[in-house]
Write an enzyme that holds these catalytic residues in place. Structure first.
Site, PDB file in Angstrom:
ATOM      1  N   ALA A  86       0.826  -1.198   0.000  1.00  0.00           N
ATOM      2  CA  ALA A  86       0.000   0.000   0.000  1.00  0.00           C
ATOM      3  C   ALA A  86       0.869   1.260   0.000  1.00  0.00           C
ATOM      4  O   ALA A  86       2.007   1.249   0.465  1.00  0.00           O
ATOM      5  CB  ALA A  86      -0.908  -0.003   1.230  1.00  0.00           C
ATOM      6  N   GLY A 110      -0.090  -5.989   0.645  1.00  0.00           N
ATOM      7  CA  GLY A 110      -1.222  -6.169  -0.252  1.00  0.00           C
ATOM      8  C   GLY A 110      -0.868  -6.866  -1.544  1.00  0.00           C
ATOM      9  O   GLY A 110      -1.710  -7.531  -2.137  1.00  0.00           O
ATOM     10  N   GLU A 116      -1.160 -10.368  -0.731  1.00  0.00           N
ATOM     11  CA  GLU A 116      -2.573 -10.694  -0.508  1.00  0.00           C
ATOM     12  C   GLU A 116      -3.298 -10.893  -1.831  1.00  0.00           C
ATOM     13  O   GLU A 116      -4.197 -11.730  -1.935  1.00  0.00           O
ATOM     14  CB  GLU A 116      -3.228  -9.600   0.330  1.00  0.00           C
ATOM     15  CG  GLU A 116      -2.783  -9.637   1.776  1.00  0.00           C
ATOM     16  CD  GLU A 116      -3.397  -8.547   2.625  1.00  0.00           C
ATOM     17  OE1 GLU A 116      -4.060  -8.868   3.635  1.00  0.00           O
ATOM     18  OE2 GLU A 116      -3.211  -7.358   2.287  1.00  0.00           O
ATOM     19  N   GLU A 151       2.949  -6.219   7.360  1.00  0.00           N
ATOM     20  CA  GLU A 151       2.146  -5.168   7.976  1.00  0.00           C
ATOM     21  C   GLU A 151       2.517  -4.890   9.433  1.00  0.00           C
ATOM     22  O   GLU A 151       2.450  -3.745   9.897  1.00  0.00           O
ATOM     23  CB  GLU A 151       0.655  -5.529   7.874  1.00  0.00           C
ATOM     24  CG  GLU A 151       0.055  -5.360   6.484  1.00  0.00           C
ATOM     25  CD  GLU A 151       0.297  -6.542   5.570  1.00  0.00           C
ATOM     26  OE1 GLU A 151      -0.241  -6.545   4.444  1.00  0.00           O
ATOM     27  OE2 GLU A 151       1.016  -7.480   5.981  1.00  0.00           O
TER      28      GLU A 151
END
Length: 248
Positions: free
Chosen positions: A50, A95, A98, A118
């Site tokens: 991100a 992400g 993910e 994270e």
């Protein structure tokens, strides 16, 4: 997201966008992509994670809605009826990983770097990573990776079951992508409806107890029985020839 090309009726996609906000705009396109196989490429030029500078400007409510939109998009990708493959040729962190986890299969270059980092930023995986990684590599290992924010190579990802295939990187930097194409060519000759029903049976069955899972398998199997492809598969076997499936 741009269309990379086609192999038969398999769409190949190249991710060349810088944030999930842009990716989310492709949602309608993704939902319309009803083909036998869909490829999502995750590479170094695509997405490491991100945009934390952007996230820092959001208030608590905006941050929650932003991550919720990512989680919803990953769920939609995971629920696509066709098989999806992520090719990790570079760095897929946070992400980015993910997104790869939301796909059915993953190929990786040995030099690729993957991780849910994270916790090193005061966060937790928020786009499905905390749930999909344990289901993929086991609870104990997933906890270690998430708690420490550790990065792993493509070679290690293969050893722990995070990647299906890992290959040496090539001079053009797309070895994992090329391996993904090889994997696609193995899937493409199979009966499309059967592949979709197999995906549904596995995805739904893994979430419930074994008795309920058997019922799900029966439902999915029943949807394959009346298809022309099933009759074609039987006929091809008897006639000792390659089947010609039509997806009907």
């Amino acid at each position: 997201m741009t269309c990379k090309g086609m192999i038969g009726n398999t769409f190949l996609f190249s991710q060349s966008i810088s944030s999930f906000c842009l990716l989310h705009k492709q949602e309608v396109f993704m939902r319309k992509c009803v083909k036998d196989c869909c490829f999502l490429r995750v590479c170094a030029c695509f997405y490491k994670g991100a945009d934390l500078k952007e996230r820092a400007l959001m208030d608590n409510s905006e941050s929650d809605l932003f991550v919720h939109s990512l989680r919803s998009l990953m769920t939609q990708i995971a629920m696509l009826p066709m098989p999806t493959v992520a090719a990790v040729d570079g760095v897929a962190l946070g992400g980015g990983l993910e997104l790869a986890l939301a796909c059915d299969l993953r190929t990786a270059a040995h030099s690729a770097q993957m991780g849910l980092i994270e916790t090193t930023r005061g966060l937790i995986p928020g786009a499905g990573g905390s749930q999909r990684l344990p289901r993929m590599v086991g609870i104990t290992l997933a906890k270690e990776l998430i708690f420490t924010g550790r990065r792993v190579s493509g070679r290690t990802a293969l050893e722990m079951g995070l990647a299906n295939r890992a290959v040496e990187q090539n001079q053009t930097g797309d070895a994992a992508y090329r391996e993904a194409l090889c994997l696609a060519r193995e899937i493409l000759p199979q009966a499309p409806i059967a592949v979709r029903m197999a995906k549904e049976a596995v995805n739904r069955g893994i979430q419930v107890d074994i008795s309920s899972a058997m019922a799900i398998e029966r439902i999915c199997y029943a949807r394959v029985i009346p298809t022309r492809d099933r009759r074609e598969g039987m006929a091809a076997f008897i006639e000792k020839r390659p089947p010609q499936y039509t997806g009907e």
